[in-house]
Design a protein around this motif. Structure first.
Motif: not given
Length: 289
Positions: A67, A239, A241-242, A250-251
């Protein structure tokens, strides 16, 4: 051979370094902490890479992030810096270049996938032009000690009851032991055989939920009670986890799991000279790692 390993202190990279040493090569690691230092996120021109290629026979790029962050932006880490590195290799006459990518990114719209594809396609284009002898390796899920996703799978395997996103219950993966991948990478880097794009998968494909169940069985536990998480709650958990930079959930992960992550196991067998470690034997590899 003196082989530059970018990302050589990461999960996959440090196993590659060990495999290169065992194969008789001399791995050369570069990072912000080495001498000379190298900040991958800022090495965005071929000129920035040229000093690091002196005396180098081959290059392996094992840098990867899931990310965006201020210190490690996806565009720089996955696309701009590798593209600059590949151009520098072509200019410096370092022909053998191995790019560690990821299976399942070919048709994904995620930023993780699109930035990875940009570097992959650039290396393959330079190879098609005859300027490099490049190999893009796209492995399925990689399992081993120190891997963030592996730690998540192990944590879930210890739970007697689970609610899993439907994507986790249905999406098939083809787990690769990190040591198998590292040994294959070492052999690819040390070879001058043309290779292009190579997909890497372990000997058996199975839903991700079945992999977690297999790890639980290997721990000696009885089967867990497993249910499906509603779609809206799966998206909400991703979200959430984002906002956790250390979490592999995550997303982006949820989106990548919307399609199977499988391939023919023959490529891994060909480079190893043997079948890879089966899912039912993965837990034992942690003791060897």
């Amino acid at each position: 051979m003196r082989i530059l390993v970018c990302g050589g202190t990461g999960f996959i990279g440090r196993h590659i370094v060990d495999s290169l040493k065992q194969a008789g090569h001399e791995p050369v690691q570069r990072s912000r902490r080495t001498a000379p230092p190298l900040d991958f996120s800022k090495a965005l021109t071929a000129e920035a890479w040229l000093p690091h290629l002196a005396g180098i026979d081959a290059v392996i790029n094992a840098v990867g992030v899931l990310r965006d962050s201020a210190g490690r932006p996806l565009q720089a880490m996955h696309a701009d810096a590798p593209i600059a590195l590949f151009d520098a290799c072509a200019a410096a006459g370092v022909r053998r270049v191995v790019q560690i990518s990821a299976l399942g990114i070919a048709h994904s719209a995620t930023r993780y996938a699109s930035t990875k594809r940009a570097a992959d396609e650039h290396l393959l284009a330079l190879t098609e032009q005859g300027r490099l002898n490049g190999c893009v390796l796209r492995p399925s899920v990689v399992f081993g000690a120190g891997g963030a996703s592996s730690q998540l799978f192990l944590a879930l395997a210890r739970l007697p009851a689970l609610l899993l996103p439907r994507a986790v219950l249905q999406a098939r993966v083809q787990p690769v032991a990190v040591r198998d991948l590292a040994d294959a990478v070492a052999r690819v880097a040390g070879s001058d055989a043309p290779s292009g794009l190579v997909e890497i998968g372990g000997p058996e494909a199975l839903p991700l939920a079945d992999l977690i169940a297999s790890l639980r069985a290997q721990m000696g536990h009885r089967p867990a009670c497993v249910g499906a998480l509603p779609g809206w709650l799966s998206r909400a958990s991703a979200r959430a986890g984002d906002g956790l930079p250390w979490s592999p959930w995550c997303s982006e992960t949820l989106a990548l799991l919307e399609s199977d992550n499988v391939t023919d196991p023959a490529a891994l067998e060909r480079w190893l000279g043997r079948p890879g470690v089966a899912p039912g034997q993965l837990l034992a590899t942690l003791r060897r790692d």
